[in-house]
Design a protein around this motif. Structure first.
Motif, PDB file in Angstrom:
ATOM      1  N   HIS A 185       0.748  -1.195  -0.084  1.00 41.31           N
ATOM      2  CA  HIS A 185       0.026   0.180  -0.193  1.00 41.31           C
ATOM      3  C   HIS A 185       0.728   1.062  -0.097  1.00 41.31           C
ATOM      4  O   HIS A 185       2.206   1.278   0.550  1.00 41.31           O
ATOM      5  N   ASP A 217       6.822   2.169   5.293  1.00 40.22           N
ATOM      6  CA  ASP A 217       5.896   1.164   5.601  1.00 40.22           C
ATOM      7  C   ASP A 217       4.857   1.208   4.264  1.00 40.22           C
ATOM      8  O   ASP A 217       4.098   2.001   4.121  1.00 40.22           O
ATOM      9  N   GLU A 251      -4.771   0.746   3.342  1.00 41.17           N
ATOM     10  CA  GLU A 251      -4.320  -0.389   4.262  1.00 41.17           C
ATOM     11  C   GLU A 251      -4.290   0.056   5.681  1.00 41.17           C
ATOM     12  O   GLU A 251      -4.458  -0.808   6.580  1.00 41.17           O
ATOM     13  N   HIS A 290       8.046  -5.935   3.023  1.00 40.89           N
ATOM     14  CA  HIS A 290       7.700  -5.127   3.967  1.00 40.89           C
ATOM     15  C   HIS A 290       8.829  -5.007   4.981  1.00 40.89           C
ATOM     16  O   HIS A 290       9.476  -5.745   5.289  1.00 40.89           O
TER      17      HIS A 290
HETATM   18 MN    MN Z   1       1.894  -1.733   6.175  1.00 41.92          MN
END
Ligand code: MN
Ligand code: GLV
Ligand code: MN
Length: 417
Positions: free
Chosen positions: A84, A95, A129, A191
């Protein structure tokens, strides 16, 4: 055989991460791109321009998920990668962005190499997200997998009363494609770990085995606003005190029930004055546990406590569920592919459970899925100081590349696709 000598262009990946982070730059190293806001739109526009530069087929679906596709040499189901690009209110640079831009980098690298893969490759940026503006979180992936309908999601409002459907339309991302239109063979998400384990324990790569169970609640507590000097303590109906007691009880639960984590993230007092007993509080509680039964136990104990607290404190407490997701294990073969990819590149790799929620937890309900974690310096995330060392970003990108290459060649495993 999959070629082992191809590597991503690390400088290009990092420069795209920095360019995206400049959109919604909060001036303290962080970024603020709340889902479907003006800054999210600008971030989306930049991402779409990169997809077009790379020559991918671009699709926007009806919940605003953005998909870029590089077709393969057969019609076998593609390998989908992504994450995202929305952030929390005071987020960092990595992130979500790493998973999306890492996937784009992998696809561009393979395209440049001239390799013809039997399976296509695709990148997806899922809508909302974070769940910082609209709840529940992982909204775009819930719609993609059919867990939620468009009719359920469009009316969801933010704290200003603006709704998902209108905001998608306003920013120009109410697309035409049906969510879930692409049926991938597998889903991979790179991630940052967002916790301290890899950073504190030797670095390397995390092969994520699953995501823990998550429960978000909003409590609306109603007492009576009154004079803070004249009202004897026994006559007060203090909504603020009740909110404090809920927060402390949740914190105590983390010691009573193994694996539990708890957070009171939002609290709003009304009135909010030094000399007025708060009459009304709206607060949120985030409870998580890797074990569904233990999370259910924590929720049940909270409910019993809240019922007793109403009587004791002379307040009424309403609860609204904001999100509730069970623990979601990932596919063992896919976890193995991540481990093999890391080992083939000489990186230490360990299995770990994700403490954070991810779009991968929804994708895992419909397609073999795994995640790749890279270290977060000092375990800091959802914070402008969120940082991952360039070498770790590049390592993660190359592990994603190696895993995607293995999966894209693995036509034998294509049961039905
Ligand atoms: Mn995330
Ligand atoms: C998503 O960022 C979460 O709250 O886990
Ligand atoms: Mn997040």
């Amino acid at each position: 055989m999959t070629p082992t000598n191809i590597r991503i262009n690390g400088d290009r990946l990092i420069s795209r991460l920095m360019a995206l982070a400049r959109i919604g730059d909060t001036g303290d190293g962080g970024a603020r791109r709340l889902a479907l806001s003006d800054t999210d739109k600008l971030g989306r526009d930049l991402f779409v321009s990169w997809l077009k530069d790379v020559g991918l087929d671009v699709h926007i679906d009806k919940i605003g998920n953005i998909v870029g596709i590089l077709p393969g040499s057969t019609d076998a189901a593609p390998i989908l990668m992504g994450s995202h690009i929305d952030t929390v209110g005071s987020g960092g640079k990595y992130d979500g962005a790493l998973g999306v831009l890492g996937a784009l980098e992998v696809i561009e690298t393979i395209k440049e190499s001239g390799l013809k893969l039997p399976r296509g490759l695709a990148v997806i940026a899922f809508t909302n997200e974070e769940g910082a503006r609209f709840q529940p979180d992982i909204l775009g992936s819930c719609v993609w997998t059919g867990d939620m309908t468009l009719a359920e999601t469009y009316p969801i409002t933010d704290s200003d009363g603006k709704c998902v459907g209108d905001e998608l339309d306003r920013i120009g991302y109410l697309g035409a494609a049906e969510p879930g239109f692409l049926k991938p063979r597998a889903y991979l998400e790179l991630h940052i770990e967002q916790g301290p384990v890899l950073d504190q324990e030797g670095g390397g790569i995390g092969a994520v085995t699953g995501v823990q169970a998550i429960s978000w609640s909003e409590y609306s507590i109603v007492g009576e606003p009154n004079h803070a000097g004249t009202t004897p303590m026994k006559y007060r109906r203090n909504a603020g005190l009740a909110a404090a007691r809920i927060t402390v009880f949740a914190d105590d639960l983390t010691r009573a029930i193994p694996g539990t984590v708890a957070n009171g993230g939002v609290i709003a007092f009304e009135p909010s004055n030094v000399n007025v007993v708060p009459g009304r509080v709206v607060m949120t509680l985030d409870l998580r546990n890797p074990d569904d039964a233990r999370l259910a136990d924590a929720e049940a104990r909270m409910a019993t406590f809240v019922a007793a607290l109403q009587r004791e404190a002379g307040v009424t407490i309403g609860r609204r569920e904001l999100a509730n997701f069970p623990a979601q294990p990932f596919d063992p073969t896919m976890i193995g592919a991540v481990e093999r990819a890391a080992q083939s590149l000489g990186y230490p790799v360990r299995r770990m459970v994700s403490g954070a929620g991810h779009d991968a937890q929804m994708m895992a309900t419909v397609v073999p899925t795994a995640m790749i974690f890279v270290p977060s310096v000092k375990g800091i995330s959802h914070n402008p100081a969120e940082h991952t060392e360039p070498a770790d970003i590049i390592a993660g990108g190359n592990v994603l590349l190696a895993a995607a290459l293995e999966l894209a060649h693995d036509l034998d495993a294509a049961a039905g696709g």
